[in-house]
Structures are given as C-alpha cells and as structure tokens.
Design a protein around this motif. Structure first.
Motif, PDB file in Angstrom:
ATOM      1  N   PHE A   1      14.141   2.641  11.054  1.00  0.00           N
ATOM      2  CA  PHE A   1      14.960   3.597  10.293  1.00  0.00           C
ATOM      3  C   PHE A   1      15.552   2.914   9.062  1.00  0.00           C
ATOM      4  CE2 PHE A   1      19.136   5.192   9.109  1.00  0.00           C
ATOM      5  CZ  PHE A   1      18.741   6.437   8.647  1.00  0.00           C
ATOM      6  N   SER A   2      15.499   3.618   7.906  1.00  0.00           N
ATOM      7  CA  SER A   2      16.085   3.094   6.661  1.00  0.00           C
ATOM      8  C   SER A   2      17.097   4.058   6.070  1.00  0.00           C
ATOM      9  CB  SER A   2      14.999   2.918   5.587  1.00  0.00           C
ATOM     10  OG  SER A   2      14.078   1.940   5.944  1.00  0.00           O
ATOM     11  N   PRO A   3      18.354   3.628   5.876  1.00  0.00           N
ATOM     12  CA  PRO A   3      19.297   4.430   5.100  1.00  0.00           C
ATOM     13  C   PRO A   3      19.062   4.134   3.616  1.00  0.00           C
ATOM     14  CG  PRO A   3      20.406   2.527   6.069  1.00  0.00           C
ATOM     15  CD  PRO A   3      18.956   2.385   6.403  1.00  0.00           C
ATOM     16  N   MET A   4      18.414   5.060   2.927  1.00  0.00           N
ATOM     17  CA  MET A   4      18.009   4.783   1.533  1.00  0.00           C
ATOM     18  C   MET A   4      19.241   4.643   0.635  1.00  0.00           C
ATOM     19  SD  MET A   4      15.048   6.525  -0.722  1.00  0.00           S
ATOM     20  CE  MET A   4      15.680   8.129  -1.089  1.00  0.00           C
ATOM     21  N   ASP A   5      19.162   3.703  -0.302  1.00  0.00           N
ATOM     22  CA  ASP A   5      20.263   3.417  -1.233  1.00  0.00           C
ATOM     23  C   ASP A   5      21.463   2.844  -0.483  1.00  0.00           C
ATOM     24  OD1 ASP A   5      21.230   3.204  -3.801  1.00  0.00           O
ATOM     25  OD2 ASP A   5      21.916   5.275  -3.949  1.00  0.00           O
TER      26      ASP A   5
ATOM     27  N   LEU B   1       0.816  -1.217   0.000  1.00  0.00           N
ATOM     28  CA  LEU B   1       0.000   0.000   0.000  1.00  0.00           C
ATOM     29  C   LEU B   1       0.849   1.265   0.000  1.00  0.00           C
ATOM     30  CD1 LEU B   1      -2.766  -1.095   2.530  1.00  0.00           C
ATOM     31  CD2 LEU B   1      -2.696  -1.342   0.051  1.00  0.00           C
ATOM     32  N   ARG B   2       2.159   1.109   0.132  1.00  0.00           N
ATOM     33  CA  ARG B   2       3.039   2.282   0.085  1.00  0.00           C
ATOM     34  C   ARG B   2       3.990   2.165  -1.113  1.00  0.00           C
ATOM     35  NH1 ARG B   2       8.212   3.616  -0.307  1.00  0.00           N
ATOM     36  NH2 ARG B   2       8.833   2.093   1.262  1.00  0.00           N
ATOM     37  N   ASP B   3       4.972   1.273  -1.048  1.00  0.00           N
ATOM     38  CA  ASP B   3       5.876   1.141  -2.201  1.00  0.00           C
ATOM     39  C   ASP B   3       5.102   0.568  -3.394  1.00  0.00           C
ATOM     40  OD1 ASP B   3       8.248   1.070  -3.715  1.00  0.00           O
ATOM     41  OD2 ASP B   3       9.425   0.603  -1.943  1.00  0.00           O
ATOM     42  N   GLY B   4       4.198  -0.377  -3.120  1.00  0.00           N
ATOM     43  CA  GLY B   4       3.398  -0.972  -4.196  1.00  0.00           C
ATOM     44  C   GLY B   4       2.560   0.079  -4.893  1.00  0.00           C
TER      45      GLY B   4
ATOM     46  N   VAL C   1      15.161  -6.033   5.639  1.00  0.00           N
ATOM     47  CA  VAL C   1      15.669  -5.736   4.291  1.00  0.00           C
ATOM     48  C   VAL C   1      14.517  -5.344   3.383  1.00  0.00           C
ATOM     49  CG1 VAL C   1      17.768  -7.120   4.393  1.00  0.00           C
ATOM     50  CG2 VAL C   1      15.628  -8.198   3.685  1.00  0.00           C
ATOM     51  N   HIS C   2      14.853  -4.566   2.362  1.00  0.00           N
ATOM     52  CA  HIS C   2      13.840  -4.016   1.451  1.00  0.00           C
ATOM     53  C   HIS C   2      14.483  -4.005   0.064  1.00  0.00           C
ATOM     54  CE1 HIS C   2      10.745  -0.759   0.501  1.00  0.00           C
ATOM     55  NE2 HIS C   2      11.596  -0.628  -0.501  1.00  0.00           N
ATOM     56  N   CYS C   3      14.158  -5.013  -0.754  1.00  0.00           N
ATOM     57  CA  CYS C   3      14.906  -5.181  -2.007  1.00  0.00           C
ATOM     58  C   CYS C   3      14.036  -4.905  -3.224  1.00  0.00           C
ATOM     59  CB  CYS C   3      15.436  -6.606  -2.091  1.00  0.00           C
ATOM     60  SG  CYS C   3      16.592  -6.960  -0.760  1.00  0.00           S
ATOM     61  N   HIS C   4      14.602  -4.130  -4.148  1.00  0.00           N
ATOM     62  CA  HIS C   4      13.906  -3.857  -5.415  1.00  0.00           C
ATOM     63  C   HIS C   4      14.379  -4.824  -6.488  1.00  0.00           C
ATOM     64  CE1 HIS C   4      11.187  -0.485  -4.697  1.00  0.00           C
ATOM     65  NE2 HIS C   4      11.953  -0.293  -3.628  1.00  0.00           N
ATOM     66  N   ASN C   5      13.596  -4.892  -7.561  1.00  0.00           N
ATOM     67  CA  ASN C   5      13.748  -6.013  -8.496  1.00  0.00           C
ATOM     68  C   ASN C   5      14.340  -5.629  -9.841  1.00  0.00           C
ATOM     69  OD1 ASN C   5      13.379  -8.780  -8.693  1.00  0.00           O
ATOM     70  ND2 ASN C   5      11.494  -8.532  -9.897  1.00  0.00           N
TER      71      ASN C   5
ATOM     72  N   VAL D   1      11.110   5.968   9.394  1.00  0.00           N
ATOM     73  CA  VAL D   1      11.833   7.176   8.966  1.00  0.00           C
ATOM     74  C   VAL D   1      12.940   6.771   7.992  1.00  0.00           C
ATOM     75  CG1 VAL D   1      13.244   9.122   9.777  1.00  0.00           C
ATOM     76  CG2 VAL D   1      11.487   8.149  11.276  1.00  0.00           C
ATOM     77  N   PHE D   2      13.105   7.534   6.898  1.00  0.00           N
ATOM     78  CA  PHE D   2      14.197   7.203   5.977  1.00  0.00           C
ATOM     79  C   PHE D   2      14.930   8.457   5.528  1.00  0.00           C
ATOM     80  CE2 PHE D   2      12.921   8.589   1.682  1.00  0.00           C
ATOM     81  CZ  PHE D   2      11.595   8.944   1.908  1.00  0.00           C
ATOM     82  N   VAL D   3      16.210   8.249   5.197  1.00  0.00           N
ATOM     83  CA  VAL D   3      16.997   9.315   4.571  1.00  0.00           C
ATOM     84  C   VAL D   3      18.092   8.646   3.738  1.00  0.00           C
ATOM     85  CG1 VAL D   3      18.746   9.649   6.415  1.00  0.00           C
ATOM     86  CG2 VAL D   3      18.056  11.594   5.011  1.00  0.00           C
TER      87      VAL D   3
ATOM     88  N   ILE E   1      17.482  -2.283   5.665  1.00  0.00           N
ATOM     89  CA  ILE E   1      18.551  -2.043   4.690  1.00  0.00           C
ATOM     90  C   ILE E   1      17.949  -2.110   3.291  1.00  0.00           C
ATOM     91  CG2 ILE E   1      20.885  -2.767   3.986  1.00  0.00           C
ATOM     92  CD1 ILE E   1      20.514  -1.944   7.007  1.00  0.00           C
ATOM     93  N   PRO E   2      17.716  -0.945   2.680  1.00  0.00           N
ATOM     94  CA  PRO E   2      17.091  -0.980   1.351  1.00  0.00           C
ATOM     95  C   PRO E   2      18.123  -1.143   0.239  1.00  0.00           C
ATOM     96  CG  PRO E   2      16.614   1.104   2.518  1.00  0.00           C
ATOM     97  CD  PRO E   2      17.780   0.439   3.199  1.00  0.00           C
ATOM     98  N   ASP E   3      17.781  -2.019  -0.706  1.00  0.00           N
ATOM     99  CA  ASP E   3      18.509  -2.051  -1.978  1.00  0.00           C
ATOM    100  C   ASP E   3      17.611  -1.263  -2.938  1.00  0.00           C
ATOM    101  OD1 ASP E   3      20.287  -2.637  -4.009  1.00  0.00           O
ATOM    102  OD2 ASP E   3      19.352  -4.568  -4.472  1.00  0.00           O
ATOM    103  N   THR E   4      17.648   0.041  -2.761  1.00  0.00           N
ATOM    104  CA  THR E   4      16.666   0.947  -3.365  1.00  0.00           C
ATOM    105  C   THR E   4      16.606   0.843  -4.886  1.00  0.00           C
ATOM    106  OG1 THR E   4      17.023   2.419  -1.527  1.00  0.00           O
ATOM    107  CG2 THR E   4      16.024   3.411  -3.479  1.00  0.00           C
ATOM    108  N   VAL E   5      17.764   0.677  -5.520  1.00  0.00           N
ATOM    109  CA  VAL E   5      17.768   0.655  -6.986  1.00  0.00           C
ATOM    110  C   VAL E   5      17.995  -0.754  -7.539  1.00  0.00           C
ATOM    111  CG1 VAL E   5      18.395   3.087  -7.260  1.00  0.00           C
ATOM    112  CG2 VAL E   5      20.200   1.383  -6.968  1.00  0.00           C
TER     113      VAL E   5
END
Ligand code: KIV
Ligand code: ZN
Length: 516
Positions: A140-144, A14-17, A203-207, A100-102, A170-174
């Motif tokens: 807390f998420s350190p983006m990228d 409902l947010r990233d989706g 973890v938060h992984c993009h595809n 919270v993210f930055v 831990i986001p793998d934003t890209v």
C-alpha cells in the motif's frame, strides 16, 4: 560484526519508468526487459498498471506468465475494478503482488479526489482488504506522503496493515523531501505506527530536486527495507531514484549501511544499455555508475594514479557492474560459432540455435568490417536479431549520394509483408532526410518525427552507429532503433522499426502507398 540485513529492490522501470514522457514500451519490450531484470536478481518487477489500458494488461499478464525468479507486481488505484484487473494480470506469477495506492495529502485529496480525509481512509482500508482476498502479498502507498500530515499517514498505514498490507511504501511523489527530513519521517513511522513490525517499509522517491537516491539511502539508514527505483533513473518528470545508484551505494558503503541487496551488480551495465535502447532515453555521459564517462579519467594526475593503483581514484571496480576494462574479451573474424555462443552465454543471453545461426552471419559481416567485436557490439547484434516487433517492412537496399556539391539522393528498396520488392528514389536536405522521404513514399503511415539521435556503440572510427528515432502518430509515441557501421543504414533501419511498431499498433499488416 554488522548483520547484513537485506534491502529489497523493487524495480518500477516498466511502470513509473514508462511514465517518462515519450516512452512507449511494447509487451515484447517489457518481456525482454523483465527477463534481464530477473537475471539481475531484482526482488520485484512492477510490470505495469493493468487497468490503465488493454495493452498494459496484456503486457503485465505476459510478464507474470513468463518471467521466473523475481516477484511480479502490478499497480492499482484504490478502486475495486483496478484491483480486479491487477489480480487478473499478475495472478500467473510465481510470486504475485498487488500494489494499491491513494493520495494522502490534503492538496491531492481535496483538489483531485474531491474527498475528505475520512472518505479516503475508508477507500484505502477497504481496498487493501479487497486486494488481500486475492493475494497474500499486498503493498500500500499513500501517494504524496511527504506533503501529507504525518499523523494522518500514520493512521492510514496502521489501518492498511490491519487490513492486510504486508509492505507499506512511502512515496515522495513530487520529489519534495530533503534527505535528513525524509530519514526522520521513516524513523517516525517506525515509532508511531503501532503494527509497523508486521510490514516492510518501502520508499519511492522522485528526483525533482536531484535528491531521489540520497533520500532513498537516508530512508535505508532509518529502517526502510525496500527501495523502489528505475534503471537509469527514468520515470515521471525528473525521474525516480536510479537503481544502479542505490544498489552501488549500498554495496560500496556496506561499512556504513550494514545492509546488502540481492542484485547481481555485474548485470547493471548491460541492463542499463538495454533500457536506453528500448525506451529511447539516452544516458547522459556524466551519469553516475552507467554514464559513458563514469570510469574515464582525463586528468594526467588521475591517470597516473590509476595506473599505479586503481583505488587511488576509483571507488568502484568497473568489473563489478559488468564492464570489462583492459582485459576486454574481444572476438574477431576468426572466432567460430562456438566461441560466439559461449561469449553470448557468458554475458547473459539464452540463445536458440536458429537465433545463433542468424546472429553468427551478422557477426561475421560485422567482423569483416570492423575487426574487433566486443560485448557492446554483440548486444547490438542480438538486439537487431530480436526485434520485438513483427518486421512487416525490411530494408533490402539503400544507396545514397550526397556531399557539399550534390543534391542528397537516396534509393531505397524494401521487402514488404509478402516479401514483395518495392523501390523508389527521393531527394532531401541530407542523406537521412532523403532516405526517410523515400521510405515515406513507399509506406503510407502518416507520422511526425519528433526525435532523431545517433550514438556510437563502441570507441573508434569504425564503430557501429546506433540510431534511435521517436515518432508520433495517432496521439502515441513509437520508438525505433537500428545499428550499423553505416549510420545512414542504421537510420533507415531505425525509422522502419518505428514504422513497423506503428503498423502493429494499428493491427494492420501492411500500408503500401498507392503512388510511390
Ligand atoms: O510517485 C508515486 O507516488 C507513485 C505511486 C503510485 C507509488 O508512483
Ligand atoms: Zn512515482
């Protein structure tokens, strides 16, 4: 005996989706999906980004007030006004969380935030502390993170945990990471962040490289205990890790992972269908777990094996994701109100008596047309009944004539907001075009139709067709859907659904064309 640690499932559909291009969910859609996610027992539902728009703020508040069983999270940039808005929206939840993210990568800090490392570190630390004043559960998420200098990420995580973060994500934003490398990153975080034992690693992984589920699972092997994911893998660009893939991999290979999730996997198939209905994002047939072909066998050798012993060519029992094969429970025109109600309850619907009255009438009409009604038909009937938007305009009559020697012509009669009848006839390039043109000449809502899709809900020539339309107006997207055994009727219903959503978004009750 391996101890079965829990991996928490944080659903961000409902947010990233919702950040998937072309997806626009109303507050009602979000509420309905959240209830389904909670019934599936995901641990967290990230319901939106409250500071991003008044509509999203309202949607997150409603989810927080109504949905029980799962914790409700909202996203906030590391700025005080986002965090304040986030808290105002999630505070009603049984268990609220502020996320919270930055950015932590030089490329994003320098070019996007235009701040140096020390300044960003201070933003992260102070804003986690700000969120903590409101809420005991802060993520807390350190983006990228995967394109950031590891030592800088370790420092940022350490300071944020010190300031009160209880989950570090831990986001793998890209979508840049490769499974082995990402697993090693998680292991290094465990070894280099001195207070990491005070927080859950997520973890938060993009595809972008098709590796989001593999990366998430590699992280689990290396100690991550929360995975952020989306149903059907929807999300920004190539999407996020697919919830069904992560959950079913953990379940199917429990021998290897030694962990489990709290998800009731028998809801997966239904929630997947609900997600694609509401977002208008179709699932590709060969999609793992929830694709139409996921449990189909074409090769004779495979079919022979399956008949002898299912496990010869299948690693998952379809029933584990809520699909019934062979022993499909089928209702028909002789089924009574009670039988319908109990089947609806068995597949997870809490239905009021008034809703049941209406669904029962539609059920009988459908059963007269197509004989056997299975769970997918029932879902479509309930979904038609529970339109998540006020139906200002309803289809009353549709008659078309078409064929290779005829000019396609549609006569449409609608019931307007005061139940007034309005009718007209139009011609077009085909019966759908003629029907939409007739509707357009009755309702004055300029828009551009950008997508039209038709799918069959079940197998068989008598199946219901499910139509999804996507239209654009006022720089926004509106998705409508309709189902019927007649696909032209389904198309008209879908188009009206999208127009009703457009009308509601303008806060108007009607849009009668002056010269039909
Ligand atoms: O992809 C990303 O980095 C995000 C964060 C906001 C967690 O969605
Ligand atoms: Zn993301």
């Amino acid at each position: 005996m391996v101890s079965m640690d829990k991996v928490l499932i944080f659903d961000t559909s409902l947010r990233d989706g919702e950040q998937s291009p072309g997806v626009a969910l109303s507050a009602q859609d979000k509420l309905e999906i959240s209830h389904a996610l909670a019934r599936m027992r995901v641990d967290f539902i990230e319901a939106g980004f409250p500071a991003s728009s008044p509509g999203d703020f309202e949607a997150v508040s409603q989810v927080a007030k109504d949905v029980k069983g799962s914790a409700i999270a909202g996203l906030a940039r590391a700025v005080a006004r986002d965090i304040d808005a986030c808290w105002e929206a999630v505070k009603y939840a049984e268990h609220p969380r502020i996320h919270v993210f930055v950015s932590s990568s030089d490329i994003q800090m320098l070019h996007q935030l235009q701040k140096n490392r020390e300044e960003v570190l201070e933003m992260a630390r102070s804003m986690v502390a700000h969120a903590k004043q409101y809420c005991s559960d802060v993520e807390f998420s350190p983006m990228d993170a995967t394109r950031s200098e590891p030592e800088y990420v370790y420092r940022m995580l350490e300071e944020c945990i010190e300031a009160g973060a209880t989950t570090v994500n831990i986001p793998d934003t890209v979508g840049y990471a490769i499974p082995e490398e990402f697993g090693e990153f998680i292991r290094n975080i465990r070894e280099n962040v001195s207070n990491i034992h005070k927080a859950v690693i997520s973890v938060h992984c993009h595809n972008d490289l098709g590796l989001s589920s593999a990366n998430s699972l590699s992280a689990v092997i290396n100690g991550a205990r929360q995975v952020e994911c989306c149903v059907n893998g929807i999300g920004e660009r190539g999407g996020n890790a697919a919830l069904e893939e992560v959950v079913m991999a953990i379940k199917t290979r429990g021998d290897l992972f030694g962990v489990s999730t709290n998800v009731d996997t028998t809801h997966i198939s239904r929630v997947s269908r609900l997600m694609s209905q509401r977002t208008g994002m179709m699932v590709q047939p060969n999609k793992a777990i929830v694709g139409a072909n996921a449990f189909r066998h074409q090769s004779g050798i495979h079919q022979d094996g399956i008949i002898k012993l299912r496990e010869t060519f299948e690693i998952i029992d379809a029933r584990d994701i809520g699909l019934t094969r062979g022993g499909l429970i089928v209702l028909n025109k002789n089924s009574g109100r009670h039988g319908l109600k109990s089947r609806l309850e068995e597949i997870g619907y809490e239905i009021t008596n008034e809703e049941l009255d209406r669904v029962f009438v539609a059920f009988k009409e459908l059963a007269d047309k197509k004989g056997e009604i299975d769970d997918r038909d029932l879902e479509a009937l309930v979904s038609e009944e529970r339109r998540t938007v006020e139906e200002a305009y309803k289809l009353d009559l549709l008659q078309v004539s078409c064929g290779n020697q005829l000019l396609p012509t549609a006569t449409v009669r609608l019931l307007g907001p005061e139940n007034q009848e309005m009718a007209t006839t139009a011609t077009g390039t085909g019966p759908v075009d003629a029907s939409f043109k007739a509707i357009n000449s009755l309702i004055d809502l300029p828009n551009e139709l950008v997508e039209y899709n038709v799918n069959s809900i079940t197998e068989g020539i008598d199946a219901q067709g499910e139509v999804t339309v996507r239209l654009e107006a006022d720089s926004r997207t509106f998705v409508g859907r309709g189902a019927d055994t007649d696909i032209i009727v389904a198309s008209a219903k879908a188009y009206l659904d999208a127009l009703n959503r457009l009308l509601a978004s303008q806060g108007r009750k009607e849009a009668v064309a002056t010269t039909p």
